[in-house]
Design an enzyme around this catalytic site. Structure first.
Site, PDB file in Angstrom:
ATOM      1  N   LYS A  40     -28.860 -12.296  20.289  1.00 19.55           N
ATOM      2  CA  LYS A  40     -28.502 -12.974  21.543  1.00 19.55           C
ATOM      3  C   LYS A  40     -29.436 -12.650  22.701  1.00 19.55           C
ATOM      4  CE  LYS A  40     -24.305 -10.413  22.185  1.00 19.55           C
ATOM      5  NZ  LYS A  40     -22.898 -10.472  22.401  1.00 19.55           N
ATOM      6  N   GLU A 170     -21.559  12.710  25.726  1.00 21.35           N
ATOM      7  CA  GLU A 170     -22.967  12.476  26.116  1.00 21.35           C
ATOM      8  C   GLU A 170     -23.036  11.881  27.522  1.00 21.35           C
ATOM      9  OE1 GLU A 170     -25.129  10.367  22.895  1.00 21.35           O
ATOM     10  OE2 GLU A 170     -25.961  12.350  22.540  1.00 21.35           O
ATOM     11  N   ALA A 319     -26.231   4.970  14.306  1.00 24.29           N
ATOM     12  CA  ALA A 319     -27.560   4.357  14.247  1.00 24.29           C
ATOM     13  C   ALA A 319     -28.320   4.878  13.032  1.00 24.29           C
ATOM     14  CB  ALA A 319     -28.327   4.687  15.528  1.00 24.29           C
ATOM     15  N   LYS A 379     -33.026  16.036  19.965  1.00 27.92           N
ATOM     16  CA  LYS A 379     -32.482  14.724  20.344  1.00 27.92           C
ATOM     17  C   LYS A 379     -33.629  13.774  20.706  1.00 27.92           C
ATOM     18  CE  LYS A 379     -28.973  12.053  21.412  1.00 27.92           C
ATOM     19  NZ  LYS A 379     -27.833  11.776  20.542  1.00 27.92           N
TER      20      LYS A 379
HETATM   21  C1  LIG Z   1     -23.636   5.688  24.164  1.00 29.28           C
HETATM   22  C2  LIG Z   1     -23.783   5.711  22.669  1.00 29.28           C
HETATM   23  C3  LIG Z   1     -24.416   6.786  22.072  1.00 29.28           C
HETATM   24  C4  LIG Z   1     -24.592   6.806  20.685  1.00 29.28           C
HETATM   25  N1  LIG Z   1     -25.251   7.860  20.132  1.00 29.28           N
HETATM   26  C5  LIG Z   1     -25.527   7.863  18.811  1.00 29.28           C
HETATM   27  C6  LIG Z   1     -26.307   8.913  18.234  1.00 29.28           C
HETATM   28  O1  LIG Z   1     -26.677   9.859  18.917  1.00 29.28           O
HETATM   29  N2  LIG Z   1     -26.607   8.829  16.918  1.00 29.28           N
HETATM   30  C7  LIG Z   1     -26.220   7.781  16.137  1.00 29.28           C
HETATM   31  O2  LIG Z   1     -26.587   7.741  14.950  1.00 29.28           O
HETATM   32  N3  LIG Z   1     -25.456   6.775  16.637  1.00 29.28           N
HETATM   33  C8  LIG Z   1     -25.099   6.788  17.954  1.00 29.28           C
HETATM   34  N4  LIG Z   1     -24.360   5.765  18.500  1.00 29.28           N
HETATM   35  C9  LIG Z   1     -23.843   4.698  17.621  1.00 29.28           C
HETATM   36  C10 LIG Z   1     -24.920   3.637  17.385  1.00 29.28           C
HETATM   37  O3  LIG Z   1     -25.434   3.193  18.598  1.00 29.28           O
HETATM   38  C11 LIG Z   1     -24.368   2.452  16.588  1.00 29.28           C
HETATM   39  O4  LIG Z   1     -23.768   2.930  15.417  1.00 29.28           O
HETATM   40  C12 LIG Z   1     -25.519   1.503  16.254  1.00 29.28           C
HETATM   41  O5  LIG Z   1     -25.991   0.912  17.443  1.00 29.28           O
HETATM   42  C13 LIG Z   1     -25.114   0.420  15.251  1.00 29.28           C
HETATM   43  O6  LIG Z   1     -26.243  -0.352  14.963  1.00 29.28           O
HETATM   44  P1  LIG Z   1     -26.112  -1.897  14.572  1.00 29.28           P
HETATM   45  O7  LIG Z   1     -27.480  -2.388  14.314  1.00 29.28           O
HETATM   46  O8  LIG Z   1     -25.075  -2.059  13.534  1.00 29.28           O
HETATM   47  O9  LIG Z   1     -25.497  -2.601  15.859  1.00 29.28           O
HETATM   48  P2  LIG Z   1     -25.994  -2.763  17.368  1.00 29.28           P
HETATM   49  O10 LIG Z   1     -26.868  -1.657  17.772  1.00 29.28           O
HETATM   50  O11 LIG Z   1     -24.724  -2.988  18.123  1.00 29.28           O
HETATM   51  O12 LIG Z   1     -26.847  -4.108  17.334  1.00 29.28           O
HETATM   52  C14 LIG Z   1     -26.250  -5.364  17.149  1.00 29.28           C
HETATM   53  C15 LIG Z   1     -27.161  -6.434  17.701  1.00 29.28           C
HETATM   54  O13 LIG Z   1     -26.552  -7.710  17.473  1.00 29.28           O
HETATM   55  C16 LIG Z   1     -26.556  -8.470  18.666  1.00 29.28           C
HETATM   56  N5  LIG Z   1     -25.395  -9.366  18.636  1.00 29.28           N
HETATM   57  C17 LIG Z   1     -24.097  -9.027  18.672  1.00 29.28           C
HETATM   58  N6  LIG Z   1     -23.322 -10.124  18.600  1.00 29.28           N
HETATM   59  C18 LIG Z   1     -24.160 -11.179  18.526  1.00 29.28           C
HETATM   60  C19 LIG Z   1     -23.966 -12.582  18.411  1.00 29.28           C
HETATM   61  N7  LIG Z   1     -22.759 -13.123  18.357  1.00 29.28           N
HETATM   62  N8  LIG Z   1     -25.061 -13.376  18.326  1.00 29.28           N
HETATM   63  C20 LIG Z   1     -26.315 -12.845  18.347  1.00 29.28           C
HETATM   64  N9  LIG Z   1     -26.554 -11.537  18.461  1.00 29.28           N
HETATM   65  C21 LIG Z   1     -25.489 -10.705  18.540  1.00 29.28           C
HETATM   66  C22 LIG Z   1     -26.476  -7.422  19.773  1.00 29.28           C
HETATM   67  O14 LIG Z   1     -26.953  -7.936  21.004  1.00 29.28           O
HETATM   68  C23 LIG Z   1     -27.381  -6.340  19.204  1.00 29.28           C
HETATM   69  O15 LIG Z   1     -28.723  -6.585  19.503  1.00 29.28           O
HETATM   70  C24 LIG Z   1     -24.117   5.729  19.886  1.00 29.28           C
HETATM   71  C25 LIG Z   1     -23.472   4.653  20.503  1.00 29.28           C
HETATM   72  C26 LIG Z   1     -23.292   4.638  21.868  1.00 29.28           C
HETATM   73  C27 LIG Z   1     -22.590   3.480  22.521  1.00 29.28           C
END
Ligand SMILES: Cc1cc2nc3c(=O)[nH]c(=O)nc-3n(C[C@H](O)[C@H](O)[C@H](O)COP(=O)(O)OP(=O)(O)OC[C@H]3O[C@@H](n4cnc5c(N)ncnc54)[C@H](O)[C@@H]3O)c2cc1C
Length: 403
Positions: A40, A170, A319, A379
């Protein structure tokens, strides 16, 4: 005989989706398949850095990079669009930029905030789930501090944080670093600031030992954070939280209210598949959806089981695992293109580090406990590695944390 290239469609350019694309681009020939990536925004954001933006220690632009920098135009077409519907049987995906067909689909739409039906939470609390919500959190705190200069209302200097989980801690670690600076800029005494973290569970950070957790709590308490553990939030409103302490209702007043305690997978998952719980679908060992060998679900929309049978539990969504899932998916797609059998995913847990601001933290890395400056250093290594792994050396050098 006509030869058609397979249509590979990747939804979401987070850690899972972009890792899939980066790896596919390395392993698949131009003639083998067309890759289309839909996201998006035109940028990828480092979701694991969002607490820094929310607390004001990082501009949101510093935590993002253009998806175009990862895309190899010879192999991948990037479409900035919002996915609105997945038609799994018709093998099409509807978006704000039209309908896309697929032979192979990778659903990597990530996480959203989940308030578990707590009354008023969605309306009155800010969250930390995207660059936009992180900026809104920071702006709300700043606005309330500026208001205090005329209102002199202690509520304007009070911050309530819902949840003492990883994100909550955090975020608090950054806040205790940035708020003294904000106070100084506005002539406010930091001693007048009240930060309260409310957590329903009697303990916090279950992934770390008691010793490491105590280190984090002491660090935050010595900088003014008050923890209320075992305290359920029953509602949020314009004045703060309503909580239950020993069955008695209490009102905690604050102008800044931040909800960090719940995330779920994309709401599109429930609309698209059966058996989805909180936006997550249990996937098979090879990361495909049961009954759909050409649909992979990865990252925060997937429940990847650790173990088998009754004792099986989903791995926490992080992540770290999202990136490994992306790479494994690319490997399995390559195997499918070759007409070979897909392989089961095996998670390689390298550990976890929870930051406490820029210079401190706690963690377990390769089985070893760390805290203080070494955790803060680790980190930064982890954060930089994520950029390097997906974006390569150039992005690692410009967006990494060792500049
Ligand atoms: C503040 C914070 C700190 C964190 N710290 C850690 C850490 O230290 N270590 C760790 O391993 N994990 C950490 N996490 C967890 C980690 O960020 C998530 O598990 C990870 O981002 C998941 O990755 P993903 O690719 O599944 O999803 P996301 O990172 O959520 O990516 C999904 C993507 O899809 C897009 N999207 C969503 N819906 C739509 C749609 N309908 N149409 C088009 N695009 C769309 C979004 O814009 C995004 O770009 C943390 C999370 C947060 C919030």
């Amino acid at each position: 005989m006509s030869y058609e290239r397979k249509k590979i469609l990747v939804l979401g350019a987070g850690y899972a989706g972009l890792s899939t694309v980066a790896k596919l681009q390395k392993t698949i020939g131009v003639q083998e398949a067309d890759i289309t990536l839909i996201n998006k925004n035109e940028y990828h954001y480092e979701a694991t850095w969002l607490h820094e933006t929310a607390a004001g220690s990082m501009n949101w632009e510093d935590g993002v990079y253009p998806i175009a920098k990862v895309v190899d135009n010879m192999k991948t077409r990037f479409i900035p669009a919002e996915v609105t519907k997945i038609n799994r049987d018709e093998q099409t995906v509807e978006t704000t930029q039209g309908v896309f067909e697929f032979d192979t689909l990778i659903v990597a739409l990530g996480f959203e905030s989940e308030s578990f039906g707590i009354k008023g939470m969605d309306e009155f609390a800010t969250t930390i789930v995207s660059p936009q919500t992180a900026v809104a959190t920071r702006e709300a705190i700043e606005k309330n501090f500026i208001n205090y200069k005329t209102s002199k209302d202690p509520k304007d200097l009070s911050i309530l944080v819902g949840g003492a989980g990883f994100t909550g801690v955090e975020f608090l670690g950054e806040l205790v670093e940035t708020l003294p600076v904000l106070c100084k800029a506005h002539g406010i005494d930091y001693n007048d600031v009240k930060i309260t973290c409310v957590e329903a569970m009697p303990s916090m950070l279950p992934m770390f030992s008691d010793e490491l957790t105590k280190y984090a709590v002491d660090f935050l308490e010595s900088r003014g954070v008050e923890f209320m553990l075992g305290t359920a939030i029953t509602a949020a409103n314009e004045n703060g939280f309503v909580v239950k302490v020993n069955d008695e209702e209490q009102r905690l007043e604050a102008s800044s209210v931040v909800w960090t305690a719940g995330v779920r997978g994309s709401r599109l998952m429930e609309e698209s598949f059966e058996g989805v719980k909180r936006g997550r679908i249990v996937v098979k060992e090879d990361l495909t959806v049961e009954g759909y060998p050409d649909i992979f679900a990865i990252g925060d929309v997937a429940a990847v089981m650790n173990g088998t049978g009754e004792n099986a539990r989903p791995y926490p969504t992080t992540a770290q695992i999202a990136m490994q899932l992306g790479e494994h998916t690319a490997k399995n797609i390559k195997l499918q293109l070759n007409g070979e059998k897909t392989e089961a995913f095996a998670y390689d847990d390298k550990g976890t580090v929870c930051s406490l601001g820029a210079n401190d933290g706690i963690g377990v890395v390769l089985g070893r406990e760390i805290k203080g400056k070494s955790a803060a250093f680790m980190k930064k290594v982890i954060d930089t590695r994520a950029v390097l792994k997906i974006g390569g050396v150039v992005l690692g050098a410009t967006k990494g944390k060792f500049l």
